[in-house]
Design an enzyme around this catalytic site. Structure first.
Site, PDB file in Angstrom:
ATOM      1  N   CYS A  23       9.805   4.060   3.773  1.00  0.00           N
ATOM      2  CA  CYS A  23      10.079   2.808   3.066  1.00  0.00           C
ATOM      3  C   CYS A  23      11.298   2.861   2.142  1.00  0.00           C
ATOM      4  CB  CYS A  23       8.849   2.386   2.281  1.00  0.00           C
ATOM      5  SG  CYS A  23       7.507   1.895   3.380  1.00  0.00           S
ATOM      6  N   LEU A  52       0.832  -1.213   0.000  1.00  0.00           N
ATOM      7  CA  LEU A  52       0.000   0.000   0.000  1.00  0.00           C
ATOM      8  C   LEU A  52       0.861   1.255   0.000  1.00  0.00           C
ATOM      9  CD1 LEU A  52       0.162   1.316   3.058  1.00  0.00           C
ATOM     10  CD2 LEU A  52      -1.491  -0.433   3.593  1.00  0.00           C
TER      11      LEU A  52
HETATM   12  N1  LIG Z   1       4.265   2.897   5.819  1.00  0.00           N
HETATM   13  C1  LIG Z   1       4.131   2.354   4.628  1.00  0.00           C
HETATM   14  O1  LIG Z   1       3.714   2.984   3.666  1.00  0.00           O
HETATM   15  C2  LIG Z   1       4.489   0.903   4.412  1.00  0.00           C
HETATM   16  C3  LIG Z   1       4.088   0.268   3.221  1.00  0.00           C
HETATM   17  C4  LIG Z   1       4.411  -1.074   3.046  1.00  0.00           C
HETATM   18  C5  LIG Z   1       5.126  -1.754   4.020  1.00  0.00           C
HETATM   19  N2  LIG Z   1       5.516  -1.106   5.155  1.00  0.00           N
HETATM   20  C6  LIG Z   1       6.244  -1.865   6.173  1.00  0.00           C
HETATM   21  O2  LIG Z   1       5.317  -2.235   7.197  1.00  0.00           O
HETATM   22  C7  LIG Z   1       5.960  -2.204   8.472  1.00  0.00           C
HETATM   23  C8  LIG Z   1       5.227  -1.249   9.393  1.00  0.00           C
HETATM   24  O3  LIG Z   1       5.353   0.060   8.867  1.00  0.00           O
HETATM   25  P1  LIG Z   1       4.497   1.282   9.439  1.00  0.00           P
HETATM   26  O4  LIG Z   1       4.820   2.450   8.590  1.00  0.00           O
HETATM   27  O5  LIG Z   1       3.083   0.853   9.610  1.00  0.00           O
HETATM   28  O6  LIG Z   1       5.195   1.439  10.879  1.00  0.00           O
HETATM   29  P2  LIG Z   1       4.782   2.393  12.087  1.00  0.00           P
HETATM   30  O7  LIG Z   1       6.050   2.805  12.716  1.00  0.00           O
HETATM   31  O8  LIG Z   1       3.801   3.411  11.627  1.00  0.00           O
HETATM   32  O9  LIG Z   1       3.998   1.398  13.077  1.00  0.00           O
HETATM   33  C9  LIG Z   1       4.579   0.335  13.747  1.00  0.00           C
HETATM   34  C10 LIG Z   1       3.785   0.078  15.023  1.00  0.00           C
HETATM   35  O10 LIG Z   1       4.256  -1.129  15.626  1.00  0.00           O
HETATM   36  C11 LIG Z   1       4.161  -0.974  17.044  1.00  0.00           C
HETATM   37  N3  LIG Z   1       4.974  -1.995  17.709  1.00  0.00           N
HETATM   38  C12 LIG Z   1       6.317  -2.057  17.896  1.00  0.00           C
HETATM   39  N4  LIG Z   1       6.650  -3.168  18.575  1.00  0.00           N
HETATM   40  C13 LIG Z   1       5.491  -3.849  18.811  1.00  0.00           C
HETATM   41  C14 LIG Z   1       5.179  -5.083  19.441  1.00  0.00           C
HETATM   42  N5  LIG Z   1       6.134  -5.851  19.963  1.00  0.00           N
HETATM   43  N6  LIG Z   1       3.886  -5.472  19.510  1.00  0.00           N
HETATM   44  C15 LIG Z   1       2.906  -4.709  18.982  1.00  0.00           C
HETATM   45  N7  LIG Z   1       3.134  -3.531  18.357  1.00  0.00           N
HETATM   46  C16 LIG Z   1       4.425  -3.100  18.271  1.00  0.00           C
HETATM   47  C17 LIG Z   1       4.637   0.461  17.250  1.00  0.00           C
HETATM   48  O11 LIG Z   1       4.260   0.945  18.522  1.00  0.00           O
HETATM   49  C18 LIG Z   1       3.949   1.173  16.080  1.00  0.00           C
HETATM   50  O12 LIG Z   1       2.674   1.654  16.460  1.00  0.00           O
HETATM   51  C19 LIG Z   1       7.404  -1.828   8.205  1.00  0.00           C
HETATM   52  O13 LIG Z   1       8.173  -2.996   8.077  1.00  0.00           O
HETATM   53  C20 LIG Z   1       7.333  -1.097   6.874  1.00  0.00           C
HETATM   54  O14 LIG Z   1       8.526  -1.178   6.155  1.00  0.00           O
HETATM   55  C21 LIG Z   1       5.201   0.199   5.373  1.00  0.00           C
END
Ligand SMILES: NC(=O)c1ccc[n+]([C@@H]2O[C@H](COP(=O)([O-])OP(=O)(O)OC[C@H]3O[C@@H](n4cnc5c(N)ncnc54)[C@H](O)[C@@H]3O)[C@@H](O)[C@H]2O)c1
Length: 448
Positions: free
Chosen positions: A266, A156
């Protein structure tokens, strides 16, 4: 179906809301208590178009709930989605501590078969590590439950996340177990109705697919930025070149916009992590090194243009910044070009008056108490008394401004356009001095 989701960030929250929207029972767990409390009150910790309404509706319908109770989350869902952050480690590799902590938690609490679905972007081989951590936790408890680990990378885009999740281009599912693939196919069937978008593959290939996609997109951007820098030196206009090559269906128009560099949560970290994966595997990824190097320079480009315009004399000047988020329609400022620019301007003794339609709260959080940053209520307020306007993010609201009004508010009619939003000829005609990206010569006058 019952789904548990670890991590309620940009990916986790959208995934949870969308799965609930199609009728599943979703429990989202996060270790960040403040975030969970906000969500329980129906407030959003992030800005994502359409998300707030979707979350509120599904909470009200009893299909979506939020908790900090890890045990409850492990008990709730057959599917245990992992959507926690994988930030860059000091050497650029992906920091897996949060992913592995979730694996430990699941191993510590599961009392039945569970499917661990990894949505976080993780290096090849992570699924094996996750499985190992669950196995060890089960051994420590002296129990033995069946589980599977699936790689299901997320594609996404922030700003269009709900649309992307609801109508995905593809759903990549990496498993070693055909039965699990079929369960995932059923789970994703509401998003897969008019044609089968599910691409099943082995786990390692699925993990690599996500990095390959982001690295390819980052490469397109850096390629175009390199050509923009060349165009500037050759007296060509990169926007005309962009039209010239984008019309070739083998190339396409997407991701070939020249600008002040890619940012976000990302591309920067994923390119670095892939580089690290490659060197760990004994391969030197020359192209990825170049993609990153070009981007690093591109982040400095606007500052260099400003610096050279003023002959290095920036102390005491004020710059109006339009756009703080790393791209439009998000409040995410991770690795945003605005940040490197502001930090360079501050270092040179200049002040910034900034406006962004969504990222003001995030800017306040990041730069609380800085006397050299003022956050304006609207685009015009940012301009008042500023030496020049610098456009950093291509929000729609900046695309067709009232240039007369801009002229009257700025100290002098000067625009640094980091996204090539404006037409240099038009601005010159309106009496502006205009700096774009890669626009070497004024475009030829239209004939006739
Ligand atoms: N942001 C994007 O557009 C996007 C798109 C595709 C993939 N990704 C990938 O998805 C993953 C998440 O990205 P994001 O942008 O949503 O991250 P983010 O930093 O917005 O959210 C991560 C969440 O995980 C929580 N967290 C940390 N440790 C935890 C645990 N042990 N148990 C439960 N929750 C915990 C944090 O408190 C935070 O709220 C990453 O690997 C990223 O590379 C992100």
């Amino acid at each position: 179906m019952k789904i548990s989701l670890f991590g309620t960030g940009y990916v986790g929250l959208v995934t949870g809301a969308c799965f609930a929207e199609v009728g599943n029972e979703v429990l989202c767990m996060d270790v960040d208590q403040t975030k969970i409390e906000l969500l329980q009150q129906g407030k959003m910790p992030i800005y994502e178009p359409g998300l707030e309404e979707m979350v509120q509706e599904n909470v009200a319908a009893g299909r979506l709930a939020f908790t900090t109770d890890a045990k409850a989350a492990v008990e709730h869902g057959l599917f245990q989605f992992i959507a926690v952050g994988t930030p860059p480690d000091e050497d650029g590799s992906a920091d897996l501590q949060h992913v592995l902590a979730v694996a430990d938690t699941i191993g510590a609490h599961m009392t039945d078969y569970r499917i661990l679905v990894d949505k976080s972007t993780v290096p090849v081989g992570t699924a094996d590590k996750v499985a190992e951590r669950v196995r060890r936790a089960l051994q420590a408890r002296g129990v033995d439950y069946e589980f599977d680990v699936v790689s299901n990378p997320e594609f996404l885009k922030e700003g269009a996340a709900i649309e992307d999740f609801m109508r995905p281009d593809r759903i990549v599912v990496g498993t070693d177990n055909p039965r699990t693939t079929e369960l995932l196919r059923v789970l994703y069937s509401p998003f897969n109705r008019n044609r089968d978008r599910l691409i099943a593959m082995d786990i390692r290939s699925a993990e690599l697919t996500k990095y390959a996609a982001n690295a390819m997109l980052a490469t397109k951007i850096s390629f175009m930025n390199e050509l923009a820098n060349l165009a500037e030196r050759l007296g060509a206009d990169i926007e005309q070149v962009r039209n010239g090559i984008g019309s070739d269906s083998r190339i396409g128009y997407a991701f070939i916009y020249p600008g002040c560099g890619y940012g976000g949560s990302c591309f920067p970290k994923d390119v670095s992590a892939l580089e690290q994966t490659a060197s760990n595997a004994g391969y030197r990824p020359r192209l990825l090194e170049a993609v990153r190097a070009v981007n690093r320079e591109q982040h400095r480009l606007l500052f260099k243009k400003i610096h050279s315009h003023y002959g290095g004399d920036l102390a005491g000047r004020t710059f109006a910044l339009w756009g703080l988020a790393f791209k439009p329609n998000t409040d995410d400022m991770r690795e945003a070009p605005s940040r490197s620019l502001m930090e360079s301007l501050w270092q040179a003794g200049a002040k910034v008056r900034a406006y962004d339609p969504a990222a003001m709260a995030e800017a306040r959080r990041l730069y609380a108490g800085r006397a050299d940053l003022s956050l304006a209520k609207n685009p015009e307020e940012a301009l008042q008394g500023a030496d020049a306007l610098v456009v950093v993010t291509e929000w729609r609201v900046f695309r067709s401004p009232d240039f007369q009004r801009i002229r009257s508010l700025l100290k002098e009619p000067l625009i640094f356009d980091g996204r090539n939003l404006y037409d240099p000829r038009q601005l010159q005609a309106k009496g502006f001095l205009y700096y774009g990206i890669g626009r070497g010569l004024p475009s030829p006058q239209p004939q006739g």
